[in-house]
Design a protein around this motif. Structure first.
Motif, short mmCIF file in Angstrom:
data_model
loop_
_atom_site.label_atom_id
_atom_site.label_comp_id
_atom_site.label_asym_id
_atom_site.label_seq_id
_atom_site.Cartn_x
_atom_site.Cartn_y
_atom_site.Cartn_z
N VAL A 230 0.49 -0.96 0.62
CA VAL A 230 -0.10 -0.40 -0.03
C VAL A 230 1.18 1.14 -0.06
CG1 VAL A 230 -1.54 1.35 1.13
CG2 VAL A 230 -1.74 -1.39 1.33
N VAL A 231 0.27 2.28 -1.06
CA VAL A 231 1.14 3.49 -0.27
C VAL A 231 0.51 4.57 -0.74
CG1 VAL A 231 2.93 5.21 -2.67
CG2 VAL A 231 2.40 2.52 -3.22
N THR A 232 1.02 4.84 0.61
CA THR A 232 -0.20 6.23 0.93
C THR A 232 1.29 7.17 0.74
OG1 THR A 232 1.56 6.00 3.42
CG2 THR A 232 -0.90 4.57 3.01
N VAL A 233 2.01 7.95 -0.20
CA VAL A 233 2.45 9.36 0.17
C VAL A 233 2.44 10.32 -1.26
CG1 VAL A 233 4.98 7.68 0.49
CG2 VAL A 233 4.04 8.24 -1.86
N SER A 234 2.55 11.55 -0.53
CA SER A 234 1.62 12.40 -1.10
C SER A 234 1.64 11.94 -2.85
CB SER A 234 1.53 14.08 -0.48
OG SER A 234 2.96 14.04 -1.19
N THR A 235 1.18 13.18 -3.02
CA THR A 235 0.95 13.16 -4.54
C THR A 235 2.57 13.75 -5.13
OG1 THR A 235 -0.50 14.74 -4.80
CG2 THR A 235 -0.83 12.57 -5.42
N GLY A 236 2.70 14.58 -4.17
CA GLY A 236 4.18 15.52 -4.88
C GLY A 236 4.82 14.52 -4.39
N ALA A 240 7.68 13.62 -7.79
CA ALA A 240 9.03 13.84 -8.74
C ALA A 240 9.51 12.34 -8.29
CB ALA A 240 8.93 14.63 -6.67
N GLU A 241 8.76 11.69 -8.30
CA GLU A 241 9.46 10.48 -8.68
C GLU A 241 10.27 9.88 -8.01
OE1 GLU A 241 10.72 9.96 -12.50
OE2 GLU A 241 9.05 10.37 -13.29
N ARG A 242 9.93 10.10 -6.24
CA ARG A 242 10.94 9.94 -4.87
C ARG A 242 11.41 8.67 -4.43
NH1 ARG A 242 12.50 15.00 -2.64
NH2 ARG A 242 12.24 16.01 -3.98
N ILE A 243 10.41 7.95 -5.17
CA ILE A 243 10.29 6.48 -4.91
C ILE A 243 10.21 5.84 -6.68
CG2 ILE A 243 8.70 4.58 -4.02
CD1 ILE A 243 7.86 6.04 -2.29
N ARG A 244 10.88 5.06 -7.04
CA ARG A 244 11.15 4.11 -7.72
C ARG A 244 10.13 3.17 -8.51
NH1 ARG A 244 14.53 3.03 -12.79
NH2 ARG A 244 14.48 0.23 -12.53
N PHE A 245 9.14 3.49 -9.71
CA PHE A 245 8.79 1.68 -9.18
C PHE A 245 9.24 1.66 -10.91
CE2 PHE A 245 5.70 5.03 -7.21
CZ PHE A 245 5.23 4.00 -6.52
N ASP A 252 -2.08 5.31 -16.96
CA ASP A 252 -3.57 6.39 -16.21
C ASP A 252 -3.14 6.50 -14.53
OD1 ASP A 252 -4.81 5.83 -18.26
OD2 ASP A 252 -6.81 4.23 -17.16
N THR A 253 -2.02 5.40 -13.83
CA THR A 253 -1.71 5.91 -13.23
C THR A 253 -0.88 6.69 -12.85
OG1 THR A 253 -1.96 3.92 -12.05
CG2 THR A 253 -1.12 5.30 -10.87
N LEU A 254 -0.13 7.25 -13.78
CA LEU A 254 0.67 8.80 -13.95
C LEU A 254 -0.08 9.45 -14.34
CD1 LEU A 254 3.97 6.46 -15.89
CD2 LEU A 254 3.70 7.45 -13.83
N ARG A 255 -1.71 9.31 -14.98
CA ARG A 255 -1.74 9.98 -15.89
C ARG A 255 -2.43 11.04 -14.43
NH1 ARG A 255 -5.99 8.57 -19.93
NH2 ARG A 255 -3.39 8.47 -20.88
N LEU A 360 9.01 14.62 2.42
CA LEU A 360 9.09 13.59 2.77
C LEU A 360 7.49 14.33 2.17
CD1 LEU A 360 10.06 12.16 5.73
CD2 LEU A 360 11.15 11.47 3.24
N THR A 361 6.68 15.08 2.02
CA THR A 361 5.56 15.67 1.04
C THR A 361 5.71 16.70 -0.01
OG1 THR A 361 5.59 17.47 2.68
CG2 THR A 361 4.87 15.74 3.89
N LEU A 362 6.85 17.20 -0.40
CA LEU A 362 6.53 18.19 -0.94
C LEU A 362 5.05 19.29 -1.23
CD1 LEU A 362 8.98 15.97 -3.65
CD2 LEU A 362 9.67 18.14 -2.64
N GLY A 363 4.86 19.78 -0.60
CA GLY A 363 3.36 20.04 -0.59
C GLY A 363 3.30 20.11 0.45
N SER A 364 1.09 20.12 0.31
CA SER A 364 0.11 20.35 1.73
C SER A 364 -0.81 19.11 1.30
CB SER A 364 -0.02 21.51 1.76
OG SER A 364 -1.19 22.23 1.35
N TYR A 365 -1.13 19.83 0.59
CA TYR A 365 -1.98 18.17 -0.05
C TYR A 365 -2.47 18.55 -1.97
CZ TYR A 365 -5.49 21.99 1.77
OH TYR A 365 -4.98 23.53 2.64
#
Ligand SMILES: Cc1cc2nc3c(=O)[nH]c(=O)nc-3n(C[C@H](O)[C@H](O)[C@H](O)COP(=O)(O)OP(=O)(O)OC[C@H]3O[C@@H](n4cnc5c(N)ncnc54)[C@H](O)[C@@H]3O)c2cc1C
Length: 424
Positions: A230-236, A240-245, A252-255, A360-365
């Motif tokens: 389960v990935v819960t990190v922000s869209t920021g 920013a591709e801080r996690i490599r998939f 569709d997910t990238l869009r 770890l957030t790169l923004g608020s919401y």
């Protein structure tokens, strides 16, 4: 801030949850209650993510992120607070005064400015069926008060009215529009309600390999695998591709990630000498320094001398770039305009947030770009029953909130349980 004792990781978890904000804690608690071995990996050294209470700066707890239990009648965390008899502050907040450029508004001007705020909420909460999506700005009617008053949107949505989708904004469910405070802070409350969830703090995930039958999660502690992640990190963080998939996420997910950027809301906390009582719990003051700089100040948190300035959108980004102290200076200007220069003597301490700079957030919401109203559903769609996304951005009717994040954790736990029961 709320810390958490490092827990050792299970070497053979059923599920790995990435992030210990409201979404991750909620998902992990539900999965554990259903008997699944669940590892929660959190990069920061505390739980809560964007809902975290600072208990060291002021004499009163200060939520650096989420503080209000919005829409209390449909907010499951408000139900939990009631169930444990937490002290709740249910005062309604309302506009007390507004300062536009060089003058404090009076009489008809103040009434017209206030009335335009109602126009904003009416426009933002209703769209005619079958209409093409546009920006909130484009849908707002003309008024001499439009330009200043619409800045309020940036402190709600974390982005300016000309950047955000009208349809997405209208899909948000305000419930009864209440804004409760829980004594001790929202972050501390969420942490307390999930104190039984073990979390491995200081454990950043750098890569998720989800191509094989069992996904692998790469961390400095080693590589872990589980049937579901389960990935819960922000869209920021995602954007920013801080996690490599590996392999890359579906188109569709990238869009969806692209259509749901992380906005920015920053807070300035100000503690006043308790003898100062000119503004109290429930008072709100709007200050427009010029056409670009806006702060709205809320006073008397928990009935104490703690006030908070909210600065959003482009203005927040600019002030954060200007450096430490810039946002606080705008708040001090506003206080002098409303209360005179002697107010400075009543300020005991200040602090400010910088959520854009937090890696770890790169923004608020999240906010949705025009045309992106369906993106939240798209982001919430699991990838091959192995990779699941939760977090505030995945919630079409409660995004940008703590309760929305928490509900997304419940949703994802149910999805995982359904997938696993199918497989058995
Ligand atoms: C200034 C501000 C004011 C707000 N005000 C309110 C409010 O009054 N009421 C309200 O309801 N909501 C408010 N919100 C929004 C609310 O706080 C968020 O929507 C909610 O907390 C998001 O929770 P989440 O679990 O989706 O994400 P997060 O809280 O961001 O959780 C994700 C977690 O993932 C971690 N992480 C990131 N990268 C990695 C990695 N590589 N590996 C492992 N872990 C990682 C992060 O550290 C974080 O802990 C506010 C937010 C801000 C910033």
């Amino acid at each position: 801030m709320v810390g958490r004792v490092m827990e050792s990781l299970s070497q053979d978890p059923d599920v790995i949850v990435i992030g210990a904000g409201a979404a991750g804690l909620s998902a992990a608690k539900a999965l554990r209650a259903a008997g699944l071995v669940t590892n929660v990996l959190e990069a920061a050294n505390h739980v809560g993510g964007r809902c975290v209470t600072d208990t060291t700066t002021f004499s009163t707890p200060f939520d650096r992120g989420g503080s209000w239990m919005h829409s209390a009648n449909i907010n499951p965390l408000a139900r939990q607070a009631e169930a444990v008899d937490a002290r709740l502050h249910k005062t309604e907040w309302s506009l007390t005064a507004a300062h536009c450029f060089d003058r404090t508004l009076e009489g008809e001007d103040f009434a017209d400015y206030s009335a335009y705020e109602d126009v904003i909420w009416n426009v933002a909460s209703g769209v005619k069926e079958g209409t093409v999506d546009t920006t909130v700005d484009a849908a707002l009617p003309f008024s001499p008060w439009k330009a200043p008053a619409k800045h309020l949107i940036s402190t709600m949505d974390g982005a300016d009215a000309d950047m955000i989708s009208l349809h997405d904004t209208a899909a948000y469910d305000w419930g009864d529009d209440s804004d409760w405070l829980v004594e001790g802070g929202y972050g501390a409350f969420v942490a307390r309600m999930h104190a039984d969830v073990p979390v491995k703090c200081g454990c950043p995930v750098t890569e998720i390999r989800h191509g094989g039958a069992t996904p692998e999660v790469v961390t400095p502690e080693g590589t872990l695998s589980a049937e579901q992640v389960v990935v819960t990190v922000s869209t920021g963080v995602l954007g920013a591709e801080r996690i490599r998939f590996e392999p890359s996420l579906p188109v569709d997910t990238l869009r969806a990630i692209d259509q749901l950027p992380n906005g920015l809301l920053n807070k300035v906390g100000i503690e006043f000498d308790p003898v100062w009582q000119e503004a109290v719990l429930g008072d709100r003051f709007d200050f427009h320094a010029n056409s670009d700089q806006f702060v709205t100040l809320f006073f008397g948190f928990y009935g104490t001398g703690l006030a908070t300035g909210f600065i959003g959108g482009r203005c927040a980004d600019q002030l954060e770039q200007d450096g430490p102290g810039a946002a606080t200076a705008l708040c001090r200007d506003s206080l002098r305009s409303f209360f005179g220069s002697d107010i400075e003597k009543m300020i005991l301490k200040t602090t400010e947030t910088a959520w854009r700079s937090d890696p770890l957030t790169l923004g608020s919401y999240s906010y949705a770009k025009p045309g992106g109203a369906g993106a939240r559903q798209m982001l919430a769609t699991p990838v091959n029953d192995r990779l699941f996304f939760a977090g505030e951005a995945t919630m079409p009717h409660s995004y940008s909130t703590v309760h929305g994040a928490w509900l997304s954790g419940q949703r994802v736990a149910q999805e995982i349980l359904a997938v696993r029961s199918k497989g058995n």
